[in-house]
Motif scaffolding. Structure first.
Motif, PDB file in Angstrom:
ATOM      1  N   ASP A   6       0.852  -1.183   0.000  1.00  0.00           N
ATOM      2  CA  ASP A   6       0.000   0.000   0.000  1.00  0.00           C
ATOM      3  C   ASP A   6       0.890   1.237   0.000  1.00  0.00           C
ATOM      4  N   VAL A   7       0.601   2.165  -0.879  1.00  0.00           N
ATOM      5  CA  VAL A   7       1.350   3.421  -0.944  1.00  0.00           C
ATOM      6  C   VAL A   7       0.371   4.584  -0.882  1.00  0.00           C
ATOM      7  N   VAL A   8       0.870   5.713  -0.419  1.00  0.00           N
ATOM      8  CA  VAL A   8       0.080   6.944  -0.376  1.00  0.00           C
ATOM      9  C   VAL A   8       0.665   7.907  -1.399  1.00  0.00           C
ATOM     10  N   MET A   9      -0.185   8.456  -2.246  1.00  0.00           N
ATOM     11  CA  MET A   9       0.252   9.426  -3.246  1.00  0.00           C
ATOM     12  C   MET A   9      -0.305  10.799  -2.895  1.00  0.00           C
ATOM     13  N   GLU A  10       0.582  11.789  -2.833  1.00  0.00           N
ATOM     14  CA  GLU A  10       0.202  13.169  -2.564  1.00  0.00           C
ATOM     15  C   GLU A  10       0.645  14.031  -3.740  1.00  0.00           C
ATOM     16  N   LEU A  11      -0.246  14.890  -4.196  1.00  0.00           N
ATOM     17  CA  LEU A  11       0.072  15.786  -5.299  1.00  0.00           C
ATOM     18  C   LEU A  11       0.478  17.142  -4.735  1.00  0.00           C
ATOM     19  N   LYS A  12       1.684  17.569  -5.092  1.00  0.00           N
ATOM     20  CA  LYS A  12       2.166  18.903  -4.733  1.00  0.00           C
ATOM     21  C   LYS A  12       2.380  19.678  -6.028  1.00  0.00           C
ATOM     22  N   THR A  13       1.555  20.685  -6.227  1.00  0.00           N
ATOM     23  CA  THR A  13       1.556  21.420  -7.487  1.00  0.00           C
ATOM     24  C   THR A  13       2.940  21.976  -7.799  1.00  0.00           C
ATOM     25  N   VAL A  14       3.384  21.782  -9.035  1.00  0.00           N
ATOM     26  CA  VAL A  14       4.667  22.307  -9.483  1.00  0.00           C
ATOM     27  C   VAL A  14       4.417  23.679 -10.104  1.00  0.00           C
ATOM     28  N   ALA A  15       4.605  24.743  -9.315  1.00  0.00           N
ATOM     29  CA  ALA A  15       4.391  26.110  -9.777  1.00  0.00           C
ATOM     30  C   ALA A  15       5.516  26.991  -9.249  1.00  0.00           C
ATOM     31  N   ASP A  16       5.760  28.113  -9.938  1.00  0.00           N
ATOM     32  CA  ASP A  16       6.809  29.045  -9.519  1.00  0.00           C
ATOM     33  C   ASP A  16       6.292  30.044  -8.496  1.00  0.00           C
ATOM     34  N   VAL A  17       5.029  30.420  -8.599  1.00  0.00           N
ATOM     35  CA  VAL A  17       4.447  31.455  -7.737  1.00  0.00           C
ATOM     36  C   VAL A  17       3.171  30.911  -7.117  1.00  0.00           C
ATOM     37  N   ALA A  18       2.982  31.177  -5.822  1.00  0.00           N
ATOM     38  CA  ALA A  18       1.763  30.762  -5.133  1.00  0.00           C
ATOM     39  C   ALA A  18       1.062  31.982  -4.562  1.00  0.00           C
ATOM     40  N   LEU A  19      -0.224  32.110  -4.840  1.00  0.00           N
ATOM     41  CA  LEU A  19      -1.044  33.184  -4.284  1.00  0.00           C
ATOM     42  C   LEU A  19      -1.719  32.666  -3.022  1.00  0.00           C
ATOM     43  N   VAL A  20      -1.465  33.318  -1.891  1.00  0.00           N
ATOM     44  CA  VAL A  20      -2.072  32.907  -0.630  1.00  0.00           C
ATOM     45  C   VAL A  20      -2.793  34.098  -0.022  1.00  0.00           C
TER      46      VAL A  20
END
Length: 479
Positions: free
Chosen positions: A151-165
């Motif tokens: 069993d594995v867990v997959m997490e998606l971390k967006t590949v972006a240069d700039v993040a708006l928070v």
């Protein structure tokens, strides 16, 4: 209906290897034409591959169980079984693969990057491959190995240069819609954005990506609102942009306190202290917003922030912001170390490394043998065939298992377990005085093998041997 999933638990099972075939060539006037059993086919692997066309893990949310095909068994006439087909699973760029304990197994960044999540089992050898000068017609074949299942867990971390928070309804979606060609949902109520949006911005000769993260609120790092679910999407960004609402209708809020709250949540999440920050004062097209922006700009600059006053609706101040972000992104890219060519590191085993260990398990009262080869050979052995078991004994003897058992203090009749505690093969050890084909009887039989004695019988036999030896000593010693 759910359309975006960035974390799933995936249950993968690679294909089992096909069993080898035990067959003898038969032809008119040639009743014993020799062994001709083919090898079993290899089981298929489960492979994760980065595909730019995939942006979510939604497919694996609905179908979390994936299995590759098994290898086909060998056949007579020296026909090997067909290999199982590999199962290739496309995943988004930026997918992190972890085990159940949270340890990172792979970080998949870049189109075409692959990771074998499940290794297919080896196919068993047929009796044609097992034939030798001493064992001319083996009456057995090796079993195929089971495929790897985990069993594995997959997490998606967006590949972006700039993040708006920023807070909900601060205008992040509106800002990304005018800076790029992205078309996020825009409305005048909180939490309009439920999933990260990604856009591509061109500023001069620099092209960079910008991500709009769902709004954060106090306690986001502890799971309140949507923050905990999507804060992972800012981890790969080179610069963080605080989008502050200068025209908020909430009386208990102001842009400076909003900035402090968001910074506190980012600090609680951790790992983002080294990212440069830019502050964007949004909604200056509203008169009160323009006045508030002029009042607080000086305080923010004293803190060391670069401040930009913009209006996503009126599209003012966007060019200066876009080129400032492009400059920071270009600097971040230039600061990254140049990726070296992939090098193959060879780590040879030590000269005295036998490839297995022998320890005494006091709780189970057995000598436990652990090692890749012994455990694999046990999995490939058909214990219903005496000759196959005898072949296993020969292999273990040649590997040096018996010598190590003797050095560890094992005696004839002691229990020996090969494998882990929850999946081991246990047998009574009888030191091999002779090995090879001279011990074989009819095909499929081995005279060295007898029915295993119960543990109580083994103890009685050992006690009897000890008493007999003591009696002989007493008879010999007149004193």
């Amino acid at each position: 209906m759910t359309t975006f999933v960035d974390r799933v638990e995936l249950h993968v099972a690679a294909g089992n290897g096909g069993h080898g075939c035990a067959s003898v060539h038969r032809e008119k006037f040639k009743p014993l034409g020799g062994p001709d059993g083919g090898n079993g086919g290899r089981g298929g692997d489960v492979i994760l591959v980065v595909d730019q066309a995939v942006t979510t893990l939604l497919d694996y949310h609905h179908s979390p169980h994936r299995k590759a095909t098994n290898g086909a068994p060998g056949e007579g006439g020296n026909r090997s079984g067909k290999d199982g087909q590999d199962l290739v699973l496309p995943v988004p760029d930026g997918t992190v693969v972890l085990d159940k304990d949270g340890n990172v197994l792979a970080d998949l960044v870049g189109h075409g990057t692959t990771f074998i999540a499940g290794q297919g089992g080896r196919g068993g050898l047929g009796n044609a491959a097992l034939a030798s000068a001493r064992r001319k017609a083996p009456g057995f074949a090796l079993l195929g190995e089971p495929g790897e299942a985990r069993d594995v867990v997959m997490e998606l971390k967006t590949v972006a240069d700039v993040a708006l928070v920023g807070y909900p309804s601060a205008g992040k979606s509106s800002l990304i819609s005018v800076l790029s060609a992205a078309k996020p949902k825009i409305a005048d109520y909180p939490f309009t954005t439920l999933v990260p949006n990604l856009g591509v911005v061109t500023a001069g000769s620099t092209v960079y990506t910008i991500a709009d993260v769902p709004g954060l609120i106090p306690g986001a790092s502890q799971g309140k609102g949507l923050g905990l679910e999507f804060l992972r999407h800012v981890e790969r960004c080179s610069v963080l942009v605080h989008v502050l609402d200068t025209a908020t209708l909430e009386s208990d809020r102001d842009p400076v306190s909003d900035l402090d709250v968001i910074e506190e949540e980012l600090a609680q999440y951790g790992g983002l202290d080294d990212r440069p920050r830019i502050v964007v004062l949004n909604k200056i097209d509203i008169p009160d917003g323009q006045d508030l922006a002029e009042m607080i700009r000086g305080d923010l600059e004293k803190r060391g922030y670069k401040v930009f006053e913009v209006s996503a609706v009126a599209r003012t101040g966007l060019k200066e912001l876009s080129f400032a972000l492009a400059e920071i992104v270009a600097q971040a890219r230039a600061a990254k170390p140049v990726q070296e060519a992939t090098r193959i590191v060879i780590r040879p085993k030590a000269v005295d490394d036998a490839g297995f260990t022998v320890t005494y398990d006091e709780a189970a009262e057995v000598y436990r043998v652990r090692g890749e080869k012994p455990e694999r050979w046990v999995r490939q052995t058909d214990f219903n065939n005496d000759e196959a078991v005898g072949y296993l004994a020969d292999r273990l003897n040649r590997l040096g298992v018996e010598d190590k058992l003797m050095k560890a203090g094992a005696r004839a009749g002691d229990g020996v377990a090969i494998g882990s505690e929850d999946n081991a093969v246990v047998f009574d050890w009888e030191p091999t005085m002779m090995a090879g084909a001279e011990m074989l009887g009819r095909r499929g039989e081995d005279h060295r093998l007898e029915a295993p004695r119960p543990a109580a019988q083994r103890r009685r036999d050992r006690d009897a041997e000890r008493d007999e030896a003591q009696q002989e000593f007493d008879d010999f010693n007149p004193f």
